[in-house]
Design a protein around this motif. Structure first.
Motif, PDB file in Angstrom:
ATOM      1  N   GLY A 198      63.572  84.069  42.510  1.00 52.92           N
ATOM      2  CA  GLY A 198      64.658  83.203  42.083  1.00 52.92           C
ATOM      3  C   GLY A 198      64.130  82.053  41.247  1.00 52.92           C
ATOM      4  N   SER A 231      68.807  83.325  43.384  1.00 56.24           N
ATOM      5  CA  SER A 231      69.530  82.249  42.696  1.00 56.24           C
ATOM      6  C   SER A 231      70.737  82.832  41.987  1.00 56.24           C
ATOM      7  CB  SER A 231      68.623  81.565  41.666  1.00 56.24           C
ATOM      8  OG  SER A 231      67.492  80.987  42.264  1.00 56.24           O
ATOM      9  N   ILE A 251      63.585  78.043  46.350  1.00 52.89           N
ATOM     10  CA  ILE A 251      64.579  78.737  45.532  1.00 52.89           C
ATOM     11  C   ILE A 251      65.889  77.953  45.511  1.00 52.89           C
ATOM     12  CG2 ILE A 251      66.009  80.816  45.360  1.00 52.89           C
ATOM     13  CD1 ILE A 251      63.653  82.398  46.491  1.00 52.89           C
ATOM     14  N   ILE A 252      66.413  77.727  44.299  1.00 54.77           N
ATOM     15  CA  ILE A 252      67.723  77.084  44.143  1.00 54.77           C
ATOM     16  C   ILE A 252      68.783  78.172  44.292  1.00 54.77           C
ATOM     17  CG2 ILE A 252      69.200  75.714  42.623  1.00 54.77           C
ATOM     18  CD1 ILE A 252      66.643  74.833  41.157  1.00 54.77           C
ATOM     19  N   ARG A 253      69.634  78.022  45.271  1.00 53.38           N
ATOM     20  CA  ARG A 253      70.570  79.101  45.601  1.00 53.38           C
ATOM     21  C   ARG A 253      71.732  79.222  44.609  1.00 53.38           C
ATOM     22  NH1 ARG A 253      67.869  82.537  48.388  1.00 53.38           N
ATOM     23  NH2 ARG A 253      67.178  81.881  50.450  1.00 53.38           N
TER      24      ARG A 253
END
Length: 344
Positions: free
Chosen positions: A169, A242, A177-179
Protein backbone atom coordinates in the motif's frame (compact mmCIF):
# COMPACT_ATOMS: atom_id res chain seq x y z
CA UNK A 1 -27.61 -8.12 -14.58
CA UNK A 2 -24.06 -7.54 -15.84
CA UNK A 3 -21.36 -8.13 -13.26
CA UNK A 4 -19.04 -5.23 -12.35
CA UNK A 5 -15.60 -5.21 -13.94
CA UNK A 6 -12.50 -5.76 -11.79
CA UNK A 7 -8.95 -5.22 -13.05
CA UNK A 8 -6.14 -6.87 -11.08
CA UNK A 9 -2.54 -5.88 -11.83
CA UNK A 10 0.47 -7.87 -10.63
CA UNK A 11 3.95 -6.49 -11.20
CA UNK A 12 7.12 -8.48 -11.66
CA UNK A 13 8.27 -8.02 -8.06
CA UNK A 14 4.88 -9.23 -6.77
CA UNK A 15 4.92 -12.64 -8.45
CA UNK A 16 8.61 -13.54 -8.83
CA UNK A 17 11.42 -14.89 -6.73
CA UNK A 18 14.61 -12.91 -6.13
CA UNK A 19 16.15 -14.38 -9.29
CA UNK A 20 13.22 -13.08 -11.34
CA UNK A 21 11.61 -16.44 -12.04
CA UNK A 22 7.87 -16.89 -11.31
CA UNK A 23 6.98 -17.74 -7.71
CA UNK A 24 4.45 -20.55 -8.04
CA UNK A 25 3.42 -20.28 -4.39
CA UNK A 26 2.28 -16.69 -4.97
CA UNK A 27 0.59 -17.53 -8.28
CA UNK A 28 -1.26 -20.43 -6.67
CA UNK A 29 -2.53 -18.07 -3.95
CA UNK A 30 -3.60 -15.51 -6.56
CA UNK A 31 -5.58 -18.21 -8.39
CA UNK A 32 -7.27 -19.30 -5.14
CA UNK A 33 -8.42 -15.80 -4.24
CA UNK A 34 -9.37 -14.71 -7.76
CA UNK A 35 -11.43 -17.89 -8.14
CA UNK A 36 -13.54 -16.72 -5.19
CA UNK A 37 -14.10 -13.29 -6.80
CA UNK A 38 -14.79 -14.80 -10.21
CA UNK A 39 -18.44 -15.48 -9.40
CA UNK A 40 -19.13 -11.81 -8.68
CA UNK A 41 -16.92 -9.92 -11.16
CA UNK A 42 -15.88 -9.82 -14.78
CA UNK A 43 -12.12 -9.96 -14.27
CA UNK A 44 -9.07 -8.95 -16.26
CA UNK A 45 -5.67 -9.75 -14.82
CA UNK A 46 -2.66 -7.72 -15.96
CA UNK A 47 0.50 -9.64 -15.19
CA UNK A 48 4.16 -8.84 -15.67
CA UNK A 49 6.87 -11.45 -15.27
CA UNK A 50 7.35 -12.81 -18.80
CA UNK A 51 10.90 -11.51 -19.15
CA UNK A 52 11.88 -12.99 -15.79
CA UNK A 53 10.38 -16.33 -16.76
CA UNK A 54 12.35 -16.51 -19.99
CA UNK A 55 15.63 -14.69 -19.46
CA UNK A 56 17.62 -17.62 -18.07
CA UNK A 57 17.21 -19.35 -21.45
CA UNK A 58 19.17 -16.54 -23.12
CA UNK A 59 22.92 -17.15 -23.04
CA UNK A 60 24.91 -14.41 -21.27
CA UNK A 61 21.74 -12.38 -20.69
CA UNK A 62 22.59 -8.72 -20.05
CA UNK A 63 19.21 -6.99 -20.41
CA UNK A 64 19.68 -5.49 -23.88
CA UNK A 65 16.42 -4.69 -25.71
CA UNK A 66 16.71 -7.59 -28.17
CA UNK A 67 17.46 -9.97 -25.29
CA UNK A 68 14.45 -8.71 -23.33
CA UNK A 69 12.20 -9.23 -26.34
CA UNK A 70 13.53 -12.74 -26.82
CA UNK A 71 13.12 -13.49 -23.10
CA UNK A 72 9.51 -12.25 -23.25
CA UNK A 73 8.81 -14.46 -26.27
CA UNK A 74 10.01 -17.47 -24.27
CA UNK A 75 8.55 -16.38 -20.95
CA UNK A 76 4.99 -15.48 -22.00
CA UNK A 77 3.83 -19.05 -22.67
CA UNK A 78 5.75 -20.33 -19.63
CA UNK A 79 4.07 -17.78 -17.36
CA UNK A 80 0.63 -18.46 -18.83
CA UNK A 81 1.12 -22.19 -18.34
CA UNK A 82 1.79 -21.60 -14.65
CA UNK A 83 -1.35 -19.48 -14.31
CA UNK A 84 -3.35 -22.10 -16.24
CA UNK A 85 -2.03 -24.88 -13.99
CA UNK A 86 -3.41 -23.25 -10.84
CA UNK A 87 -6.61 -21.72 -12.22
CA UNK A 88 -7.60 -25.09 -13.72
CA UNK A 89 -7.79 -26.46 -10.17
CA UNK A 90 -10.89 -24.25 -9.76
CA UNK A 91 -12.36 -25.07 -13.17
CA UNK A 92 -11.36 -21.68 -14.61
CA UNK A 93 -9.94 -21.29 -18.10
CA UNK A 94 -7.61 -18.36 -18.80
CA UNK A 95 -6.72 -16.60 -22.06
CA UNK A 96 -3.67 -14.62 -23.10
CA UNK A 97 -4.05 -11.01 -24.26
CA UNK A 98 -0.85 -9.39 -25.55
CA UNK A 99 -1.51 -5.67 -25.94
CA UNK A 100 0.21 -2.83 -27.76
CA UNK A 101 -0.22 0.90 -27.23
CA UNK A 102 -1.88 1.27 -30.64
CA UNK A 103 -4.71 -1.02 -29.51
CA UNK A 104 -5.81 1.82 -27.22
CA UNK A 105 -4.85 4.73 -29.46
CA UNK A 106 -7.04 3.53 -32.33
CA UNK A 107 -10.73 3.58 -31.41
CA UNK A 108 -11.68 0.76 -33.80
CA UNK A 109 -8.93 -1.53 -32.52
CA UNK A 110 -9.91 -0.76 -28.94
CA UNK A 111 -13.54 -1.69 -29.61
CA UNK A 112 -12.36 -4.98 -31.15
CA UNK A 113 -10.37 -5.68 -27.99
CA UNK A 114 -13.45 -4.87 -25.92
CA UNK A 115 -15.61 -7.26 -27.96
CA UNK A 116 -13.04 -10.03 -27.50
CA UNK A 117 -13.01 -9.57 -23.72
CA UNK A 118 -16.82 -9.57 -23.64
CA UNK A 119 -16.82 -12.90 -25.48
CA UNK A 120 -14.30 -14.35 -23.02
CA UNK A 121 -16.35 -13.17 -20.04
CA UNK A 122 -19.54 -14.62 -21.48
CA UNK A 123 -17.74 -17.97 -21.47
CA UNK A 124 -16.43 -17.49 -17.90
CA UNK A 125 -12.84 -17.13 -19.12
CA UNK A 126 -10.39 -14.73 -17.47
CA UNK A 127 -8.11 -12.80 -19.85
CA UNK A 128 -4.55 -12.23 -18.64
CA UNK A 129 -3.07 -9.16 -20.31
CA UNK A 130 0.54 -8.14 -20.74
CA UNK A 131 2.40 -5.81 -23.08
CA UNK A 132 3.47 -7.42 -26.34
CA UNK A 133 7.15 -6.83 -25.62
CA UNK A 134 8.25 -8.85 -28.64
CA UNK A 135 7.09 -6.17 -31.09
CA UNK A 136 6.50 -2.99 -29.02
CA UNK A 137 8.85 -0.16 -29.92
CA UNK A 138 10.12 2.65 -27.72
CA UNK A 139 7.79 5.29 -29.11
CA UNK A 140 4.58 3.34 -28.57
CA UNK A 141 5.43 1.32 -25.48
CA UNK A 142 3.34 1.51 -22.35
CA UNK A 143 5.37 3.22 -19.65
CA UNK A 144 4.73 0.07 -17.57
CA UNK A 145 1.90 -2.34 -16.80
CA UNK A 146 0.38 0.16 -14.35
CA UNK A 147 -0.50 2.17 -17.44
CA UNK A 148 -1.84 -0.88 -19.31
CA UNK A 149 -4.05 -1.82 -16.35
CA UNK A 150 -5.34 1.75 -16.07
CA UNK A 151 -6.16 1.97 -19.78
CA UNK A 152 -8.10 -1.28 -19.59
CA UNK A 153 -9.92 -0.13 -16.44
CA UNK A 154 -10.92 3.26 -17.85
CA UNK A 155 -11.72 2.04 -21.34
CA UNK A 156 -13.90 -0.81 -20.08
CA UNK A 157 -15.61 1.18 -17.34
CA UNK A 158 -14.25 -0.91 -14.47
CA UNK A 159 -15.68 -0.46 -11.00
CA UNK A 160 -12.39 -1.28 -9.26
CA UNK A 161 -8.72 -1.36 -10.21
CA UNK A 162 -6.42 -3.27 -7.85
CA UNK A 163 -2.64 -2.82 -8.11
CA UNK A 164 -0.40 -5.23 -6.24
CA UNK A 165 2.83 -3.91 -4.75
CA UNK A 166 5.58 -5.43 -2.62
CA UNK A 167 5.01 -2.89 0.21
CA UNK A 168 1.27 -3.54 0.49
CA UNK A 169 0.00 0.00 0.00
CA UNK A 170 0.94 3.67 0.21
CA UNK A 171 3.11 4.24 3.27
CA UNK A 172 3.13 7.34 5.48
CA UNK A 173 6.33 8.86 6.87
CA UNK A 174 6.33 6.27 9.67
CA UNK A 175 6.07 3.42 7.13
CA UNK A 176 2.47 2.62 8.05
CA UNK A 177 -0.07 1.89 5.32
CA UNK A 178 -2.54 4.72 4.72
CA UNK A 179 -5.91 3.00 4.50
CA UNK A 180 -8.03 5.68 2.77
CA UNK A 181 -7.03 8.49 0.41
CA UNK A 182 -9.70 10.89 -0.82
CA UNK A 183 -7.49 13.00 -3.07
CA UNK A 184 -4.00 12.63 -4.55
CA UNK A 185 -2.50 16.03 -3.77
CA UNK A 186 1.07 17.29 -3.30
CA UNK A 187 1.11 16.04 0.28
CA UNK A 188 0.32 12.49 -0.85
CA UNK A 189 2.80 12.67 -3.73
CA UNK A 190 5.44 13.87 -1.28
CA UNK A 191 5.29 10.51 0.51
CA UNK A 192 6.63 8.64 -2.50
CA UNK A 193 9.97 6.91 -2.34
CA UNK A 194 11.23 7.33 -5.91
CA UNK A 195 13.26 4.14 -5.79
CA UNK A 196 11.82 1.19 -7.69
CA UNK A 197 12.15 -2.54 -7.70
CA UNK A 198 15.22 -4.00 -9.37
CA UNK A 199 12.88 -6.48 -11.04
CA UNK A 200 10.10 -4.19 -12.22
CA UNK A 201 9.81 -1.10 -14.42
CA UNK A 202 7.79 1.20 -12.20
CA UNK A 203 7.53 2.25 -8.57
CA UNK A 204 4.96 3.97 -6.37
CA UNK A 205 5.22 7.24 -8.32
CA UNK A 206 4.00 5.42 -11.43
CA UNK A 207 1.20 3.78 -9.48
CA UNK A 208 0.00 7.12 -8.09
CA UNK A 209 0.13 8.77 -11.52
CA UNK A 210 -2.21 6.19 -13.01
CA UNK A 211 -4.27 5.92 -9.83
CA UNK A 212 -4.99 9.65 -10.11
CA UNK A 213 -6.16 9.20 -13.70
CA UNK A 214 -8.32 6.19 -12.83
CA UNK A 215 -10.02 7.90 -9.88
CA UNK A 216 -10.76 10.92 -12.07
CA UNK A 217 -12.50 8.52 -14.45
CA UNK A 218 -14.74 7.29 -11.60
CA UNK A 219 -12.82 4.13 -10.68
CA UNK A 220 -12.00 3.01 -7.15
CA UNK A 221 -8.33 2.07 -6.91
CA UNK A 222 -6.77 -0.19 -4.28
CA UNK A 223 -3.02 -0.63 -3.87
CA UNK A 224 -2.43 -3.83 -1.90
CA UNK A 225 0.08 -6.61 -1.26
CA UNK A 226 0.18 -10.40 -1.29
CA UNK A 227 2.26 -10.81 1.87
CA UNK A 228 -0.85 -10.57 4.05
CA UNK A 229 -3.07 -13.66 4.27
CA UNK A 230 -6.01 -13.29 1.83
CA UNK A 231 -4.53 -9.99 0.68
CA UNK A 232 -6.77 -9.66 -2.39
CA UNK A 233 -9.99 -10.62 -0.59
CA UNK A 234 -9.28 -8.32 2.34
CA UNK A 235 -8.25 -5.39 0.15
CA UNK A 236 -11.38 -5.45 -2.01
CA UNK A 237 -13.45 -5.26 1.18
CA UNK A 238 -11.39 -2.30 2.45
CA UNK A 239 -9.69 -4.33 5.20
CA UNK A 240 -6.16 -4.15 3.76
CA UNK A 241 -4.07 -1.98 1.46
CA UNK A 242 -4.70 1.65 0.48
CA UNK A 243 -8.03 2.61 -1.07
CA UNK A 244 -8.30 5.67 -3.32
CA UNK A 245 -11.79 7.11 -3.63
CA UNK A 246 -13.40 7.32 -7.05
CA UNK A 247 -14.44 10.82 -8.08
CA UNK A 248 -17.82 11.71 -9.49
CA UNK A 249 -17.66 11.69 -13.28
CA UNK A 250 -20.15 12.06 -16.10
CA UNK A 251 -18.31 11.09 -19.28
CA UNK A 252 -19.40 8.94 -22.18
CA UNK A 253 -17.45 5.77 -22.95
CA UNK A 254 -15.96 7.52 -25.96
CA UNK A 255 -14.71 10.45 -23.91
CA UNK A 256 -13.27 8.17 -21.25
CA UNK A 257 -11.34 6.45 -24.00
CA UNK A 258 -10.27 9.82 -25.43
CA UNK A 259 -9.05 11.01 -22.03
CA UNK A 260 -7.12 7.92 -21.10
CA UNK A 261 -6.48 5.62 -24.01
CA UNK A 262 -5.67 7.69 -27.03
CA UNK A 263 -2.08 8.36 -28.02
CA UNK A 264 -1.33 12.10 -27.85
CA UNK A 265 0.96 13.38 -30.62
CA UNK A 266 1.34 17.03 -29.69
CA UNK A 267 0.82 19.73 -27.09
CA UNK A 268 -1.05 23.04 -27.20
CA UNK A 269 -0.19 25.59 -24.52
CA UNK A 270 -3.07 28.01 -24.02
CA UNK A 271 -3.55 31.33 -22.25
CA UNK A 272 -5.69 31.97 -19.18
CA UNK A 273 -8.68 33.12 -21.24
CA UNK A 274 -8.72 29.97 -23.35
CA UNK A 275 -8.32 27.85 -20.21
CA UNK A 276 -11.43 29.45 -18.69
CA UNK A 277 -13.32 28.97 -21.93
CA UNK A 278 -12.68 25.24 -22.27
CA UNK A 279 -13.46 24.73 -18.57
CA UNK A 280 -16.86 26.27 -19.33
CA UNK A 281 -17.23 23.70 -22.14
CA UNK A 282 -16.47 26.08 -25.01
CA UNK A 283 -14.46 25.15 -28.10
CA UNK A 284 -10.76 25.94 -28.38
CA UNK A 285 -9.95 28.81 -30.75
CA UNK A 286 -6.57 29.55 -32.34
CA UNK A 287 -6.25 32.99 -30.74
CA UNK A 288 -6.02 31.40 -27.28
CA UNK A 289 -3.04 29.21 -28.18
CA UNK A 290 0.43 30.42 -27.15
CA UNK A 291 2.63 27.51 -28.28
CA UNK A 292 2.27 24.49 -30.54
CA UNK A 293 4.52 21.46 -30.01
CA UNK A 294 4.66 18.37 -32.20
CA UNK A 295 3.51 17.51 -35.70
CA UNK A 296 -0.06 16.26 -36.00
CA UNK A 297 -2.74 15.81 -38.61
CA UNK A 298 -6.42 16.68 -38.50
CA UNK A 299 -8.26 14.27 -36.19
CA UNK A 300 -5.26 13.34 -34.05
CA UNK A 301 -5.22 13.82 -30.28
CA UNK A 302 -3.19 16.47 -28.45
CA UNK A 303 -2.69 17.53 -24.85
CA UNK A 304 -3.83 20.97 -23.76
CA UNK A 305 -1.71 22.60 -21.04
CA UNK A 306 -1.88 25.92 -19.20
CA UNK A 307 0.75 28.67 -18.84
CA UNK A 308 2.61 26.56 -16.25
CA UNK A 309 2.61 23.40 -18.36
CA UNK A 310 -0.06 21.73 -16.21
CA UNK A 311 -2.27 19.40 -18.23
CA UNK A 312 -5.86 20.62 -18.50
CA UNK A 313 -7.42 18.42 -21.16
CA UNK A 314 -6.98 16.30 -24.25
CA UNK A 315 -8.62 17.13 -27.55
CA UNK A 316 -9.14 15.73 -31.02
CA UNK A 317 -8.08 18.47 -33.43
CA UNK A 318 -10.00 19.76 -36.43
CA UNK A 319 -6.80 20.95 -38.13
CA UNK A 320 -3.21 19.85 -38.67
CA UNK A 321 -0.28 21.48 -36.85
CA UNK A 322 0.78 23.13 -40.13
CA UNK A 323 -2.68 24.63 -40.69
CA UNK A 324 -2.80 25.79 -37.09
CA UNK A 325 0.61 27.48 -37.31
CA UNK A 326 -0.59 29.45 -40.35
CA UNK A 327 -3.80 30.55 -38.58
CA UNK A 328 -2.78 31.29 -35.00
CA UNK A 329 -4.00 34.90 -35.24
CA UNK A 330 -7.12 34.15 -37.25
CA UNK A 331 -10.29 35.25 -35.43
CA UNK A 332 -12.86 32.54 -34.64
CA UNK A 333 -10.63 29.80 -36.08
CA UNK A 334 -11.79 26.63 -34.31
CA UNK A 335 -9.00 24.18 -33.44
CA UNK A 336 -11.02 21.70 -31.39
CA UNK A 337 -14.75 21.49 -30.89
CA UNK A 338 -16.10 21.40 -27.33
CA UNK A 339 -17.48 17.91 -27.98
CA UNK A 340 -13.95 16.68 -28.73
CA UNK A 341 -12.32 18.17 -25.63
CA UNK A 342 -12.12 16.15 -22.41
CA UNK A 343 -11.07 17.96 -19.24
CA UNK A 344 -8.58 16.05 -17.09
Amino acid sequence: MQKPILILKFGTASITQKNGEPDETIIADIARQVAILHADYQIVMVSSGAVGAGKHFIKNYSGEIAERKAAAAIGNPLLLNIYSKYFSQYGIQIAQSLCERQHFGNREQFLQLKETYQELWENDIIPIANENDVVSNRELKFSDNDELATLIATGFGAETLMICTSVGGLLDKDKNIIRKIENIDNQILGLVDNSKSALGSGGMASKLTFTKLATRMGIRVIIFGMKEQDGILKAIKGDAGSEFTAQEVNLSSRNKWLASGSVTVGTLQIDAGAAKAIQKRSSLLAVGIRKVKGDFEMGEVVEIVDNHGEMLAVARTKVSSAELAANLKTINYEVANANDIVLI
